[in-house]
Design a protein around this motif. Structure first.
Motif, PDB file in Angstrom:
ATOM      1  N   GLN A  34     -45.785 -81.716 -93.215  1.00  0.00           N
ATOM      2  CA  GLN A  34     -44.552 -82.393 -92.816  1.00  0.00           C
ATOM      3  C   GLN A  34     -43.530 -82.436 -93.946  1.00  0.00           C
ATOM      4  OE1 GLN A  34     -45.798 -86.193 -91.282  1.00  0.00           O
ATOM      5  NE2 GLN A  34     -46.929 -85.189 -89.637  1.00  0.00           N
ATOM      6  N   THR A  35     -43.992 -82.487 -95.188  1.00  0.00           N
ATOM      7  CA  THR A  35     -43.069 -82.664 -96.317  1.00  0.00           C
ATOM      8  C   THR A  35     -42.654 -81.326 -96.942  1.00  0.00           C
ATOM      9  OG1 THR A  35     -44.116 -84.763 -96.778  1.00  0.00           O
ATOM     10  CG2 THR A  35     -42.769 -83.847 -98.533  1.00  0.00           C
ATOM     11  N   LEU A  36     -43.628 -80.500 -97.289  1.00  0.00           N
ATOM     12  CA  LEU A  36     -43.331 -79.189 -97.892  1.00  0.00           C
ATOM     13  C   LEU A  36     -44.238 -78.146 -97.229  1.00  0.00           C
ATOM     14  CD1 LEU A  36     -42.883 -79.732-101.770  1.00  0.00           C
ATOM     15  CD2 LEU A  36     -41.210 -78.841-100.159  1.00  0.00           C
ATOM     16  N   PRO A  37     -43.922 -77.751 -95.980  1.00  0.00           N
ATOM     17  CA  PRO A  37     -44.848 -76.876 -95.226  1.00  0.00           C
ATOM     18  C   PRO A  37     -45.137 -75.551 -95.942  1.00  0.00           C
ATOM     19  CG  PRO A  37     -42.745 -77.168 -94.065  1.00  0.00           C
ATOM     20  CD  PRO A  37     -42.737 -78.137 -95.194  1.00  0.00           C
ATOM     21  N   ALA A  38     -44.209 -75.093 -96.781  1.00  0.00           N
ATOM     22  CA  ALA A  38     -44.442 -73.817 -97.477  1.00  0.00           C
ATOM     23  C   ALA A  38     -45.676 -73.885 -98.385  1.00  0.00           C
ATOM     24  CB  ALA A  38     -43.207 -73.441 -98.302  1.00  0.00           C
ATOM     25  N   LEU A  39     -46.096 -75.117 -98.713  1.00  0.00           N
ATOM     26  CA  LEU A  39     -47.228 -75.255 -99.640  1.00  0.00           C
ATOM     27  C   LEU A  39     -48.585 -75.280 -98.943  1.00  0.00           C
ATOM     28  CD1 LEU A  39     -46.070 -77.893-102.294  1.00  0.00           C
ATOM     29  CD2 LEU A  39     -45.995 -75.400-102.400  1.00  0.00           C
ATOM     30  N   THR A  40     -48.607 -75.370 -97.620  1.00  0.00           N
ATOM     31  CA  THR A  40     -49.917 -75.538 -96.960  1.00  0.00           C
ATOM     32  C   THR A  40     -50.833 -74.322 -97.137  1.00  0.00           C
ATOM     33  OG1 THR A  40     -48.885 -75.034 -94.846  1.00  0.00           O
ATOM     34  CG2 THR A  40     -49.310 -77.338 -95.311  1.00  0.00           C
ATOM     35  N   PRO A  41     -50.332 -73.073 -97.064  1.00  0.00           N
ATOM     36  CA  PRO A  41     -51.272 -71.954 -97.301  1.00  0.00           C
ATOM     37  C   PRO A  41     -51.889 -72.019 -98.701  1.00  0.00           C
ATOM     38  CG  PRO A  41     -49.222 -71.143 -96.337  1.00  0.00           C
ATOM     39  CD  PRO A  41     -48.982 -72.579 -96.697  1.00  0.00           C
ATOM     40  N   LEU A  42     -51.070 -72.371 -99.696  1.00  0.00           N
ATOM     41  CA  LEU A  42     -51.592 -72.482-101.075  1.00  0.00           C
ATOM     42  C   LEU A  42     -52.651 -73.576-101.143  1.00  0.00           C
ATOM     43  CD1 LEU A  42     -51.432 -71.916-104.172  1.00  0.00           C
ATOM     44  CD2 LEU A  42     -49.701 -73.714-104.266  1.00  0.00           C
ATOM     45  N   ALA A  43     -52.363 -74.737-100.537  1.00  0.00           N
ATOM     46  CA  ALA A  43     -53.311 -75.857-100.597  1.00  0.00           C
ATOM     47  C   ALA A  43     -54.632 -75.478 -99.934  1.00  0.00           C
ATOM     48  CB  ALA A  43     -52.697 -77.081 -99.920  1.00  0.00           C
ATOM     49  N   ARG A  44     -54.549 -74.801 -98.807  1.00  0.00           N
ATOM     50  CA  ARG A  44     -55.784 -74.413 -98.095  1.00  0.00           C
ATOM     51  C   ARG A  44     -56.582 -73.396 -98.908  1.00  0.00           C
ATOM     52  NH1 ARG A  44     -54.278 -72.287 -92.702  1.00  0.00           N
ATOM     53  NH2 ARG A  44     -53.476 -70.624 -94.008  1.00  0.00           N
TER      54      ARG A  44
END
Ligand SMILES: NC(=O)c1ccc[n+]([C@@H]2O[C@H](COP(=O)([O-])OP(=O)(O)OC[C@H]3O[C@@H](n4cnc5c(N)ncnc54)[C@H](OP(=O)(O)O)[C@@H]3O)[C@@H](O)[C@H]2O)c1
Length: 309
Positions: free
Chosen positions: A258-268
């Motif tokens: 919700q906040t910085l969706p571009a970061l979700t692939p990196l986080a996963r």
């Protein structure tokens, strides 16, 4: 070459030349001088860098790089930027040079100096595995550094003498391993800094007190120290992913989306890599291992990859 070694001046008698008087070149030659070597010739690009080299190293000859000759020295150290290394090797090979030439680029093996090798010069590399944000002229800065070397036997022999004289640890990194050796170095340095910068990006996105950024830096410092003290870095991994805390991990990923969706692939992918390392390492307590495996499978499914280590 006639080195008269003593414990305090192990490079005594070594005559050096330097091509490229920047951060690394100035530092290594300054350390060599502290160990008894003598800077005879320096070739570098701009007038400013020639003046600085003359002042810092007190070399007998300081010239534009294309005028550098070093046949009267034992070693030519090539410390220009990676993008110009090939062109500089061609330029240097047009003139008589030292019998041994070493470059300091981590991403390249000795073959970067092929034009010089073709002229009968021994070639190799001596890559200091540390960051030089500026010239580090104090010779104590060389202590404890790992130096990657490759090349022909006389070049490697001299590279090891230099690394040892600097108080460092020489290691062989052959040409075939060079590319990924350098990639791993960028993970350990730039990769860690990129993750810190990403944490700072979240601080700004959440409009938190900027002091939190400083807090993350301190946290990182402690984590790096713990990794250095552990038998191997995996043993120092902590956090909700390592605990297999499935609910917290997914709540965090949802908030990130919700906040910085571009970061979700990196986080996963980071979470998956954490779990891959932990599952492949020594046996943690059985319940935690099951939680880690379950989390790995669930996370991997979100990217359509069910592969387990
Ligand atoms: N910096 C690090 O943290 C680090 C760590 C390990 C290894 N290395 C390696 O060390 C090597 C040198 O890096 P550095 O950080 O010392 O670079 P740097 O500070 O930019 O120094 C490069 C030097 O080469 C000179 N030079 C001579 N001919 C040149 C030409 N044709 N084009 C460009 N520059 C020329 C530059 O002259 P001017 O002063 O006139 O520009 C400068 O003095 C690279 O191979 C790098 O990968 C760097």
């Amino acid at each position: 070459m006639n080195l008269t070694r003593t414990a305090s001046r192990p490079l005594r008698g070594l005559r050096l030349a330097l091509a490229g008087a920047g951060r690394v070149g100035l530092s290594l030659v300054a350390w060599a001088q502290a160990a008894g070597g003598r800077a005879v010739a320096v070739g570098t690009r701009s007038e400013a860098s020639r003046q600085r080299a003359a002042q810092v190293l007190g070399a007998e000859r300081v010239t534009p790089l294309e005028e550098l000759t070093s046949a009267d020295t034992d070693l030519l150290l090539v410390a220009v930027g990676d993008p110009v290394l090939d062109a500089v090797a061609v330029t240097l090979a047009l003139r008589a040079q030292a019998p041994i030439v070493l470059h300091v680029a981590g991403s390249r093996d000795a073959s970067a100096l092929a034009p010089l090798a073709a002229g009968g010069v021994h070639t190799g590399s001596l890559h200091p595995l540390r960051a030089f944000p500026r010239p580090l002229l104090d010779p104590t800065a060389g202590q404890g550094i790992v130096f990657a070397t490759d090349g022909d036997a006389p070049a490697v022999d001299l590279a090891w003498q230099l690394a040892t004289a600097f108080g460092g640890t020489p290691v062989a990194v052959p040409a075939a391993q060079r590319r990924l050796y350098h990639f791993a170095a960028t993970l350990a340095a730039g990769g860690v800094v990129t993750l810190l910068a990403t944490a700072a990006e979240l601080v700004r996105a959440l409009e938190l007190d900027p002091a939190v950024e400083r807090g993350y830096l301190e946290l990182a410092r402690g984590a790096v120290e713990a990794a250095a003290a552990a038998p191997e870095p995996t043993a120092a991994i902590t956090g909700p992913v390592a605990r297999g805390d499935r609910d917290l991990v997914f709540r965090q990923l949802e908030a990130l989306a919700q906040t910085l969706p571009a970061l979700t692939p990196l986080a996963r992918e980071l979470a998956l890599q954490t779990l891959r390392l932990l599952l492949a390492s020594g046996p943690p307590s059985a319940p935690q291992r099951e939680a880690q495996r379950a989390l790995f499978v669930e996370l991997a499914a979100t990217r359509g990859n069910h592969e387990l280590p």
